[in-house]
Write an enzyme that holds these catalytic residues in place. Structure first.
Site, PDB file in Angstrom:
ATOM      1  N   ASP A 207      77.367   2.228  79.133  1.00 31.09           N
ATOM      2  CA  ASP A 207      77.966   3.158  78.174  1.00 31.09           C
ATOM      3  C   ASP A 207      79.373   2.728  77.752  1.00 31.09           C
ATOM      4  O   ASP A 207      80.002   3.389  76.930  1.00 31.09           O
ATOM      5  CB  ASP A 207      78.019   4.566  78.792  1.00 31.09           C
ATOM      6  N   SER A 231      79.036  10.006  72.883  1.00 28.68           N
ATOM      7  CA  SER A 231      77.625   9.682  73.095  1.00 28.68           C
ATOM      8  C   SER A 231      76.795  10.957  73.038  1.00 28.68           C
ATOM      9  O   SER A 231      77.191  11.993  73.587  1.00 28.68           O
ATOM     10  CB  SER A 231      77.434   9.004  74.458  1.00 28.68           C
ATOM     11  N   GLN A 281      71.152   3.971  72.349  1.00 35.49           N
ATOM     12  CA  GLN A 281      72.048   5.121  72.400  1.00 35.49           C
ATOM     13  C   GLN A 281      72.386   5.575  70.988  1.00 35.49           C
ATOM     14  O   GLN A 281      72.491   4.752  70.083  1.00 35.49           O
ATOM     15  CB  GLN A 281      73.347   4.769  73.143  1.00 35.49           C
TER      16      GLN A 281
END
Length: 288
Positions: A207, A231, A281
């Site tokens: 991430d 996110s 993502q």
């Protein structure tokens, strides 16, 4: 404990407070919200602690529902959805101050031999990681010295990150840039030998830079931002065993950004070019 890799292992070592309930620390940081990779890594630890150790995780799907507060513990509640002959499924809910901030579903698969195997090769050849400067070396080279906040961040950073393409610092440099980015990464110190720790550490790292690919055509990665980003969801598929304290290449691209959201996908390879993990993502982008 001064080694950032040791701090990461400690961060992922959850306290078990009931059979299916775990509590994780959330360090007091200067960030506005808890880092999403931390919550994903801790949630995966909680799921893994309720499964047989002979079944490594093969996929996870997560939604980041609310921003977590730094410095406040997070409770992870595990639902044992399925225990089959080959697959195990767990659902994890992360709760902070009575509110659900994160959901994760993880699937674990008992290793088996498949009837065939194939893999597309990496999209491009890249320099060896040891030949590239670290992020902080590039920042120091550009600024002359690190601001105090960045210096503190550098000392706490659990991963050595090296961008394959040199950082861009001006709007002119990012003009007409493709929405692609690639970095070499590895933990800054040993993470031990527990496979679940390496999987959760890489989940944490996944991430860190993935939304860079969305930002690249718009503005430099370092310096003042013109928009906020967060996110929204995160999915990973684990194809082969790996160690997160050995070099891995994170090749990232963004096929589309529209409607205030940007989609990014990444492929993680080892130094031999074997595909280890696939990542997707979506992030939210809003003007400041």
């Amino acid at each position: 404990m001064t080694n950032p890799a040791e701090r990461l292992v400690d961060l992922l070592d959850l306290e078990q407070i009931e059979v299916n309930i775990f509590r994780g620390r959330s360090p007091q940081e200067s960030l506005q919200r808890v880092f999403g990779g931390q919550v994903a890594g801790q949630a995966l630890v909680a799921a893994g602690r309720t499964t047989d150790s002979d079944r490594p995780v093969h996929s996870l799907h997560a939604y980041l529902l609310r921003p977590g507060r730094p410095g406040v513990p997070i409770v992870y509640q595990v639902e044992r959805v399925r225990d089959g002959r080959s697959f195990t499924t767990r659902r994890v809910t992360a709760v902070q101050q009575g509110r659900t901030i994160f959901n994760l579903t993880a699937s674990f698969h008992k290793p088996e031999e498949g009837p065939f195997e194939h893999q597309l090769p990496p999209a491009r050849k890249v320099p060896d990681p040891e030949s590239l400067p670290t992020v902080m070396q590039e920042v120091r080279e550009h600024l002359g010295a690190l601001p105090e906040q960045l210096e503190r961040m550098a000392r706490r950073q659990p991963f050595d990150i090296r961008y394959v393409d040199r950082l861009r610092w001006t709007a002119e440099e990012v003009k007409e840039a493709e929405p692609r980015s690639a970095v070499w990464m590895r933990a800054v110190g040993p993470l031990g030998d527990a496979p679940l720790v390496h999987t959760c550490a890489l989940t944490y790292a996944s991430d860190m830079t993935l939304l860079d690919a969305v930002r690249l055509p718009i503005e430099p990665l370092w310096g003042p931002r013109s928009f906020d980003m967060a996110s929204l969801d995160h999915a990973m598929w684990f194809h082969r065993p790996f160690r997160a304290d050995e070099w891995f290449l994170y090749d990232q691209e963004s096929p589309i950004a529209t409607g205030g959201r940007g989609l990014a996908r990444g492929r993680i390879y080892d130094v031999e070019g074997r595909l280890l993990v696939s990542v997707v993502q979506e992030g939210l982008f809003r003007a400041l």
